[in-house]
Design an enzyme around this catalytic site. Sequence first.
Site, PDB file in Angstrom:
ATOM      1  CG  LEU A   1     -11.461  -3.638   1.943  1.00 17.03           C
ATOM      2  CD1 LEU A   1     -11.798  -2.847   0.686  1.00 17.03           C
ATOM      3  CD2 LEU A   1     -12.344  -4.878   2.052  1.00 17.03           C
ATOM      4  CG  ASP A   2     -12.494  -0.177   3.751  1.00 10.21           C
ATOM      5  OD1 ASP A   2     -12.545   0.672   2.844  1.00 10.21           O
ATOM      6  OD2 ASP A   2     -13.390  -1.018   3.948  1.00 10.21           O
ATOM      7  CD  GLU A   3      -6.126  -3.007   7.102  1.00  8.07           C
ATOM      8  OE1 GLU A   3      -4.890  -3.085   6.984  1.00  8.07           O
ATOM      9  OE2 GLU A   3      -6.823  -3.914   7.591  1.00  8.07           O
TER      10      GLU A   3
END
Length: 294
Positions: free
Chosen positions: A237-239
Amino acid sequence: MSECEYVLTLACPDSRGLVAAVANLLSEHGCNITESQQYGDHYTGRFFLRMQFVAEGREGETTDEDTLRGAFAALAADFGGRSGSVVEWNLSPREARPKMIVMVSKFGHCLNDLLYRHRSGLLDADIVAVVSNHPDLEFLAESYGVDFHHLPISPENKREQETRLLELVESYDVDLVVLARYMQVLSERLCTKMSGRIINIHHSFLPSFKGARPYHQAHTRGVKLIGATAHYVTADLDEGPIIEQEVSRVDHTHSPEQLTAIGRDMESVALARAVNWHAQRRVLLNGEKTVVFD
């Protein structure tokens, strides 16, 4: 004599003579290089190349796309055989415009910005549909003459709705999905299937300020720098690999509402740049990061 401009991208283990081989191949096929950028990553040993060229054709002949593809495939196989690894390459007409679906929840600033840029000729991709888990922004899509699809999400129907999304991707012949403040986590299955073809935007406070009202959290902590990050989506997530970031200095005089307004402007700008660079084939994946030829 027929002319067409193409974009060639290439990624592989660094190998001596590769640039010369590509240039010689183009020359032999009556092509003229108009732009060339390259980067060798010392830390990974990977090499990246982006070339724009005009296929002018030799006298009495026409250099078509199939001929060029065959020539590049042979070149890639030759260098791949020498290094014992795969040479990743892509060739496409420069004028080719990717088709994209924009996904959004309730915040419409990024969607509105992309729709405006598209209508104004400032976006190098075509928005063919808007998908949302809420009906709130249907009016905005319709005002720009873009199809709107409401796919509400619940724990019980998430897999079914993601399957519906993939059906829309196929039916619209979509190259790219853009999450323009789409506030749902995509499944690992979807991220894997669309790897390198989904771009997300979020504020740059993560992981410090998670959840709701991040700009209010930032105001409480007295931050002095705020920003936005556009990246490819992965199961982490979001990486995912970062494409573009935008930042702005702020101080104690800025209210939470002012921080939010500044942040939304930066989100819109960073996302539009990332979409355009992807559409222009200027972004190449390099493991967990990207090479961006601007």
